[in-house]
Design a protein around this motif. Structure first.
Motif, PDB file in Angstrom:
ATOM      1  N   VAL A 176       0.854  -1.203   0.000  1.00  0.00           N
ATOM      2  CA  VAL A 176       0.000   0.000   0.000  1.00  0.00           C
ATOM      3  C   VAL A 176       0.888   1.250   0.000  1.00  0.00           C
ATOM      4  O   VAL A 176       0.654   2.200  -0.755  1.00  0.00           O
ATOM      5  CB  VAL A 176      -0.963  -0.001   1.205  1.00  0.00           C
ATOM      6  N   ALA A 177       1.910   1.224   0.851  1.00  0.00           N
ATOM      7  CA  ALA A 177       2.827   2.370   0.905  1.00  0.00           C
ATOM      8  C   ALA A 177       3.504   2.583  -0.446  1.00  0.00           C
ATOM      9  O   ALA A 177       3.703   3.724  -0.878  1.00  0.00           O
ATOM     10  CB  ALA A 177       3.885   2.126   1.986  1.00  0.00           C
ATOM     11  N   LYS A 178       3.815   1.505  -1.113  1.00  0.00           N
ATOM     12  CA  LYS A 178       4.470   1.604  -2.431  1.00  0.00           C
ATOM     13  C   LYS A 178       3.555   2.318  -3.436  1.00  0.00           C
ATOM     14  O   LYS A 178       3.979   3.226  -4.146  1.00  0.00           O
ATOM     15  CB  LYS A 178       4.793   0.186  -2.920  1.00  0.00           C
ATOM     16  N   VAL A 179       2.297   1.906  -3.441  1.00  0.00           N
ATOM     17  CA  VAL A 179       1.342   2.533  -4.364  1.00  0.00           C
ATOM     18  C   VAL A 179       1.202   4.022  -4.047  1.00  0.00           C
ATOM     19  O   VAL A 179       1.226   4.867  -4.943  1.00  0.00           O
ATOM     20  CB  VAL A 179      -0.037   1.824  -4.257  1.00  0.00           C
ATOM     21  N   VAL A 180       1.076   4.328  -2.762  1.00  0.00           N
ATOM     22  CA  VAL A 180       0.911   5.733  -2.378  1.00  0.00           C
ATOM     23  C   VAL A 180       2.176   6.516  -2.730  1.00  0.00           C
ATOM     24  O   VAL A 180       2.104   7.645  -3.226  1.00  0.00           O
ATOM     25  CB  VAL A 180       0.568   5.853  -0.874  1.00  0.00           C
ATOM     26  N   SER A 181       3.322   5.899  -2.500  1.00  0.00           N
ATOM     27  CA  SER A 181       4.578   6.570  -2.841  1.00  0.00           C
ATOM     28  C   SER A 181       4.642   6.874  -4.339  1.00  0.00           C
ATOM     29  O   SER A 181       5.002   7.969  -4.754  1.00  0.00           O
ATOM     30  CB  SER A 181       5.745   5.671  -2.417  1.00  0.00           C
ATOM     31  N   ILE A 184       1.018   9.118  -5.313  1.00  0.00           N
ATOM     32  CA  ILE A 184       0.653  10.344  -4.594  1.00  0.00           C
ATOM     33  C   ILE A 184       1.898  11.029  -4.022  1.00  0.00           C
ATOM     34  O   ILE A 184       2.022  12.246  -4.051  1.00  0.00           O
ATOM     35  CB  ILE A 184      -0.363  10.039  -3.450  1.00  0.00           C
ATOM     36  N   GLY A 185       2.815  10.205  -3.519  1.00  0.00           N
ATOM     37  CA  GLY A 185       4.048  10.756  -2.939  1.00  0.00           C
ATOM     38  C   GLY A 185       4.027  10.673  -1.421  1.00  0.00           C
ATOM     39  O   GLY A 185       2.999  10.945  -0.793  1.00  0.00           O
ATOM     40  N   LEU A 186       5.156  10.265  -0.866  1.00  0.00           N
ATOM     41  CA  LEU A 186       5.296  10.200   0.596  1.00  0.00           C
ATOM     42  C   LEU A 186       6.344  11.207   1.014  1.00  0.00           C
ATOM     43  O   LEU A 186       7.449  11.226   0.464  1.00  0.00           O
ATOM     44  CB  LEU A 186       5.728   8.793   1.039  1.00  0.00           C
ATOM     45  N   LYS A 187       5.992  12.025   2.002  1.00  0.00           N
ATOM     46  CA  LYS A 187       6.876  13.098   2.466  1.00  0.00           C
ATOM     47  C   LYS A 187       8.266  12.573   2.849  1.00  0.00           C
ATOM     48  O   LYS A 187       9.276  13.156   2.484  1.00  0.00           O
ATOM     49  CB  LYS A 187       6.194  13.764   3.675  1.00  0.00           C
ATOM     50  N   ASP A 188       8.271  11.451   3.576  1.00  0.00           N
ATOM     51  CA  ASP A 188       9.554  10.923   4.057  1.00  0.00           C
ATOM     52  C   ASP A 188      10.176   9.895   3.122  1.00  0.00           C
ATOM     53  O   ASP A 188      11.111   9.185   3.502  1.00  0.00           O
ATOM     54  CB  ASP A 188       9.379  10.308   5.454  1.00  0.00           C
TER      55      ASP A 188
END
Ligand code: 48F
Length: 274
Positions: A176-181, A184-188
């Motif tokens: 899930v984090a991979k898709v969001v990264s 959408i982009g992950l700040k960290d």
């Protein structure tokens, strides 16, 4: 045995039962993606608090890596204070030096049954492919049957389920984090793979890195190490259970600002997850 058992009646019962669940869980408080040790722990504790909790598991059977201990030897090892958590739910362990051990199939089946007894629901054989998002955060997940996602993902549109919080407990791939990264982009940032083995460091890192990485998206368990590129811990599971407890606490804070009301979380455990 009754002599008037009809095939159509069995079929109708299955379809009706699942469709009722499917309709009911188009909205949840928390969706836990992945029913491994971490996700199951989080779901069990949330459901016990009366939080409407849905596990989405891509495999037919939940449990992830906890069934097989290490290298297919069915022994699960945990360290303090994770033993206190398991023992407080009636899961028996044996001390061996600095660690505690039990048959991995025993711990797995106990924990899973606790989750469902406390009211967590699960859709199995269902894969989370994507998330629902708005400017202020993640609002749920996009799903398809795992078999469909594998074979024909591009031509069979998925469905979506809404929730207030999503917990990514998908293990090593941090899906899930991979898709969001990516979308959408992950700040960290997102490293996307765990490092080599260092048990002690990895166990602590899992707990420390269990956090909200995007509004309404909490990453937990091995996925937390994958996101941050931290070491792997291999065949020890204490960090997974403790991370699941922390993820449940973070989700509870977002839902009702609350703490565990059904409080048998040991003080030693609280110290580690807070
Ligand atoms: O891999 P998994 O057991 O993750 P975990 O709870 O625990 C890790 C340990 O088992 C072990 C370890 C040492 O302690 O390193 O590996 O962090 O469970 C993850 C579950 O998520 C499911 C997967 O089938 C597994 O049961 N899963 C993974 N991706 C998806 C998914 C997805 N996209 N949608 C639904 N389920």
């Amino acid at each position: 045995m009754k002599s008037n058992l009809k095939e159509s009646e069995v079929t109708k019962t299955i379809i009706k039962g699942f469709m009722n669940d499917f309709l009911e869980y188009t909205t949840s408080d928390v969706i836990v993606v992945g029913g491994g040790p971490c996700g199951t722990t989080a779901a069990m504790l949330l459901a016990r608090e009366g939080v409407k909790t849905l596990i989405i598991e891509k495999d037919v059977k939940p449990g992830g890596g906890m069934w097989q201990g290490g290298m297919l030897f069915p022994k699960m090892v945990v360290e303090e204070p994770a033993n206190l958590f398991l023992e407080s739910f009636g899961i028996k362990l044996k001390q061996e030096g600095n660690v505690y051990v039990a048959d991995s199939y025993y711990v797995s089946s106990k924990l899973l049954s606790l989750a469902f007894e406390h009211g967590a629901k699960m859709f199995n054989s269902v894969r989370v492919q994507d998330v629902i998002y708005r400017d202020d955060g993640i609002k749920g997940v996009v799903i398809n049957w795992d078999q469909v996602a594998h074979l024909t993902a591009n031509c069979v549109d998925p469905l979506a389920l809404e929730s207030k919080v999503v917990i990514d407990a998908t293990g090593h791939n941090a899906h899930v984090a991979k898709v969001v990264s990516e979308k959408i982009g992950l700040k960290d940032g997102f490293v996307g793979r765990e490092g080599s083995m260092w048990i002690e460091k990895a166990e602590l890192a899992t707990i420390k890195n269990t956090k909200e990485i995007y509004p309404n998206l909490i990453v937990a368990g091995m996925a937390a190490n994958g996101v941050a590129g931290l070491p792997r811990m291999g065949p020890i599971f204490g960090g997974m259970f403790l991370s699941g407890i922390k993820a449940a606490r973070l989700a509870l804070q977002k839902i009702n600002g609350g703490v565990f009301k059904k409080n048998n979380i040991n003080e030693e455990v609280k110290k580690v997850i807070c």
